[in-house]
Write a protein that holds these residues in place. Structure first.
Motif, short mmCIF file in Angstrom:
data_model
loop_
_atom_site.label_atom_id
_atom_site.label_comp_id
_atom_site.label_asym_id
_atom_site.label_seq_id
_atom_site.Cartn_x
_atom_site.Cartn_y
_atom_site.Cartn_z
N ARG A 97 -2.69 -9.66 -9.46
CA ARG A 97 -2.49 -10.35 -10.74
C ARG A 97 -3.82 -10.73 -11.38
O ARG A 97 -3.92 -10.90 -12.58
CB ARG A 97 -1.62 -11.58 -10.54
CG ARG A 97 -0.20 -11.25 -10.12
CD ARG A 97 0.69 -12.46 -10.14
NE ARG A 97 2.06 -12.11 -9.79
CZ ARG A 97 3.11 -12.89 -9.99
NH1 ARG A 97 2.94 -14.09 -10.52
NH2 ARG A 97 4.32 -12.49 -9.66
N GLY A 98 -4.85 -10.92 -10.54
CA GLY A 98 -6.16 -11.29 -11.06
C GLY A 98 -6.85 -10.16 -11.78
O GLY A 98 -7.85 -10.38 -12.48
N THR A 99 -6.34 -8.93 -11.66
CA THR A 99 -6.97 -7.78 -12.33
C THR A 99 -6.23 -7.41 -13.61
O THR A 99 -6.68 -6.52 -14.34
CB THR A 99 -6.97 -6.56 -11.40
OG1 THR A 99 -5.60 -6.17 -11.14
CG2 THR A 99 -7.67 -6.88 -10.09
N ARG A 159 4.40 -19.08 1.77
CA ARG A 159 3.07 -19.65 1.51
C ARG A 159 2.53 -19.26 0.13
O ARG A 159 2.11 -20.12 -0.65
CB ARG A 159 2.08 -19.17 2.58
CG ARG A 159 2.13 -19.89 3.89
CD ARG A 159 1.03 -19.36 4.80
NE ARG A 159 1.14 -19.77 6.17
CZ ARG A 159 0.54 -20.84 6.69
NH1 ARG A 159 -0.21 -21.61 5.92
NH2 ARG A 159 0.68 -21.14 7.97
N VAL A 160 2.54 -17.98 -0.16
CA VAL A 160 1.93 -17.52 -1.41
C VAL A 160 2.70 -18.01 -2.64
O VAL A 160 2.10 -18.66 -3.52
CB VAL A 160 1.78 -15.99 -1.42
CG1 VAL A 160 1.33 -15.50 -2.78
CG2 VAL A 160 0.78 -15.56 -0.35
N PRO A 161 4.02 -17.72 -2.73
CA PRO A 161 4.69 -18.10 -3.99
C PRO A 161 4.82 -19.60 -4.22
O PRO A 161 4.83 -20.04 -5.37
CB PRO A 161 6.08 -17.45 -3.85
CG PRO A 161 6.28 -17.25 -2.40
CD PRO A 161 4.93 -16.99 -1.82
N GLY A 179 2.60 -10.00 -0.19
CA GLY A 179 2.59 -11.10 -1.15
C GLY A 179 1.17 -11.50 -1.51
O GLY A 179 0.84 -11.73 -2.69
N GLN A 180 0.31 -11.60 -0.52
CA GLN A 180 -1.09 -11.94 -0.78
C GLN A 180 -1.75 -10.88 -1.65
O GLN A 180 -2.47 -11.18 -2.60
CB GLN A 180 -1.84 -12.07 0.55
CG GLN A 180 -1.40 -13.28 1.38
CD GLN A 180 -2.00 -13.27 2.77
OE1 GLN A 180 -2.25 -12.22 3.35
NE2 GLN A 180 -2.23 -14.46 3.32
N LEU A 219 11.10 -10.90 0.53
CA LEU A 219 10.66 -11.73 -0.60
C LEU A 219 9.18 -11.44 -0.92
O LEU A 219 8.30 -12.19 -0.54
CB LEU A 219 10.86 -13.22 -0.29
CG LEU A 219 12.30 -13.72 -0.27
CD1 LEU A 219 12.35 -15.17 0.17
CD2 LEU A 219 12.91 -13.58 -1.66
N ILE A 220 8.95 -10.36 -1.61
CA ILE A 220 7.59 -9.96 -1.95
C ILE A 220 7.39 -10.05 -3.45
O ILE A 220 8.26 -9.63 -4.23
CB ILE A 220 7.32 -8.51 -1.46
CG1 ILE A 220 7.50 -8.45 0.06
CG2 ILE A 220 5.92 -8.06 -1.86
CD1 ILE A 220 7.44 -7.04 0.62
N LEU A 221 6.27 -10.62 -3.85
CA LEU A 221 5.96 -10.74 -5.27
C LEU A 221 5.96 -9.38 -5.94
O LEU A 221 5.59 -8.38 -5.33
CB LEU A 221 4.58 -11.37 -5.46
CG LEU A 221 4.41 -12.84 -5.09
CD1 LEU A 221 2.96 -13.23 -5.26
CD2 LEU A 221 5.30 -13.71 -5.94
#
Length: 558
Positions: free
Chosen positions: A341-343, A467-469, A334-335, A555-557
């Motif tokens: 996504r930042g790329t 935590r991440v989502p 997830g992290q 549950l992974i982005l």
């Protein structure tokens, strides 16, 4: 003091071992339903249950004749039950059952009783015979949807069927294993306990090609009420929650509209309100004025069987290690996906960011080979260091420098970004704990985190998945959108930085809005809101030691 007369005979008298007639109805419908209700003591009251109760009340008003309601128990037969309606026709005593739905139709389209209804009325008739010593020739079932009355004769084969069902029920009550889901999927779609049983997910666990339909509720529309004002009193009036804030009108909210009460700082709640919340299934949680999760009101009910199974499973080092590997992969992936996504949309991208993403991929490959929790902790620490080291790359250049992130620090937070992360993780821990208590597992027994502080290990374990989502992405998005006032939303105390009351109120709004968003589960394939995902994930965790494993920690982005 008055002496208590304890007769020896009463002390050694065995506890009644009778079976409820309604439990036999559940057994005939589905043995797993019987087990969930009678052994694990799980009950839900959906719209169909309430509609059935209204039907009986309406019939009593419409009928000119007086109804007799009778509670009977036969230790000889091993059966007890409360008859809804008992009538006398031509000198014969006849028990009646009323059903909202339609009758079963045979191959000639003739109306017949459903098998579970047939067993139920036979059991009532046999119970009448046994308890009152009279002869009962039949029972009757009226299906109101098609206005059909079915006569069910009580003969030797009917009595044998009841005795056989009672014996099967007794055997199941002694079992420590939950029966498998039924092969008849149509029964599950009408079952009130489907959100607890999760039959479609169990079929998916055994058959990866299975395409489950969603029987788990998509959303929980009940409110989460945050009491942020110190000195507020929470009480009960009738069927409502009463909230008295200083210098404000008293607010009253119907209990059925409330899912959680979250008391921040020095708010108070009455004993009557606590009892009422426990009865209504309303979670009560406490957060300190500094934004630290303090605890929850534990009103768990039901059988200890499920927690015994949890103890047995999580006492196994191998089971704990396997679950912990899934957890670390889930959080690490997830992290990494969040950083990826930042790329997007950048031809060259951030070189440093891409390097970290590659490094995280290499570390994640080592997780399945970890031989102990200690080595897993080392890998997780490496992943966290890489992730938080690269997180500043996701902050927009237009964001004020006061809101930038320069590394993770905890209590006390030393910058505004960490103040928001800390408060967000406290709210998240509260929601995870609410789900654990709702499902009925033991929060003090986890599989990865060890008991070191007042925080419950199982809650800390499950926290990692969300935590991440729910927090990291929410904080980053709100910062990049310029939603924060660097002065009004924060309090600076020396080197410490905290959210002000205005800031906490704003954060709660942003966080609760995020929980309302829907997400398509990557494994089950159906969508539901984040606030429902908490409970689903806890139930999927329980399936890991119930012979239906393989769905937890996915549950992974994307």
């Amino acid at each position: 003091m008055q002496a208590i007369d304890l007769e020896l005979a009463s002390l050694i008298k065995p506890v009644s071992d009778t079976v409820r007639v309604s439990a036999l109805h559940a057994l005939a419908y589905c043995p797993r339903l019987f087990y969930l209700e009678e052994v694990e003591e799980l009950y839900t009251q959906d719209a169909a249950v309430f509609a059935g109760r209204r039907l009986h009340a309406e019939i009593e008003k419409q009928e000119d004749e007086e109804w007799e309601e009778l509670f009977l128990e036969s230790e000889e037969l091993g059966l007890r039950g409360r008859l809804d309606a008992l009538r006398t026709r031509d000198g014969q005593t006849i028990p009646y059952e009323h059903k909202r739905g339609r009758a079963h139709r045979d191959e000639n389209k003739q109306p017949q009783a459903w098998e579970s209804d047939r067993l139920q009325i036979l059991a009532y008739a046999f119970l009448l015979e046994s308890a009152l010593g009279i002869t009962v020739k039949e029972g009757r079932i009226r299906y109101h949807a098609d206005n059909v009355l079915i006569h069910v004769p009580l003969d030797d084969s009917g009595r044998a069927a009841v005795r056989e069902a009672i014996e099967q029920a007794r055997i199941l009550r002694q079992s420590t294993h939950r029966p498998p889901v039924t092969d008849n999927e149509r029964l599950c779609a009408r079952c009130s306990l489907a959100p607890v049983c999760l039959p479609e997910e169990a079929r998916l666990a055994h058959n990866k090609e299975w395409q489950p339909i969603r029987l788990f509720p998509e959303d929980d529309e009940r409110q989460v009420i945050h009491i942020l004002e110190p000195g507020t009193s929470v009480g009960r009036t009738g069927e409502q929650i009463k909230i008295a804030r200083r210098n404000q009108p008293v607010e009253k909210v119907p209990a059925r509209q409330v899912g959680q009460l979250v008391l921040h700082s020095f708010s108070q709640i009455s004993t009557q309100a606590l009892h009422f919340c426990a009865d209504q299934g309303i979670g009560v949680h406490f957060i300190s004025g500094g934004g630290r999760y303090l605890g929850s009101f534990d009103s768990r009910q039901g059988s200890i069987q499920r927690r015994i199974r949890q103890y047995a499973a999580l006492s196994s080092p191998d089971t704990c290690l396997e679950l912990a590997r899934k957890l670390v992969v889930c959080r690490g992936q997830g992290q990494r996906k969040f950083l990826m996504r930042g790329t997007r949309g950048k031809a060259g991208g951030e070189e440093a960011l891409r390097k970290v993403i590659t490094q995280m991929k290499a570390v994640l490959k080592q997780v399945p080979q970890a031989k102990s929790l200690e080595s897993l902790l080392g890998l997780e620490g490496n992943l966290a260091a890489l992730y938080f080291g690269a997180l500043p790359c996701l902050i927009s250049k237009e964001v004020a420098t006061e809101l930038h992130f320069n590394g993770r620090n905890r209590r006390p937070p030393l910058d505004r970004f960490n103040a928001m992360l800390g408060f967000g993780y406290a709210l998240l821990l509260k929601d995870v704990m609410n789900a654990i208590l709702t499902v009925g597992l033991e929060p003090a027994l986890g599989f990865y985190h060890q008991p070191r502080s007042q925080a419950s290990p199982l809650a800390l374990d499950l926290l990692e998945i969300f935590r991440v989502p729910l927090v990291d992405m929410t904080v980053m998005a709100s910062v990049n959108r310029g939603q924060w006032d660097t002065k009004a939303d924060f309090e600076i105390r020396g080197e410490q930085v905290w959210l002000s009351e205005t800031g906490r109120r704003k954060f709660v709004e942003v966080y609760e809005r995020r929980k309302q968003e829907s997400w398509k589960h990557p494994v089950t394939g159906y969508s539901l809101t984040y606030r429902r995902l908490f409970e689903l994930e806890v139930r999927l965790l329980e399936k890991e030691w119930m012979g239906e494993a393989g769905l937890f920690g996915q549950l992974i982005l994307r």
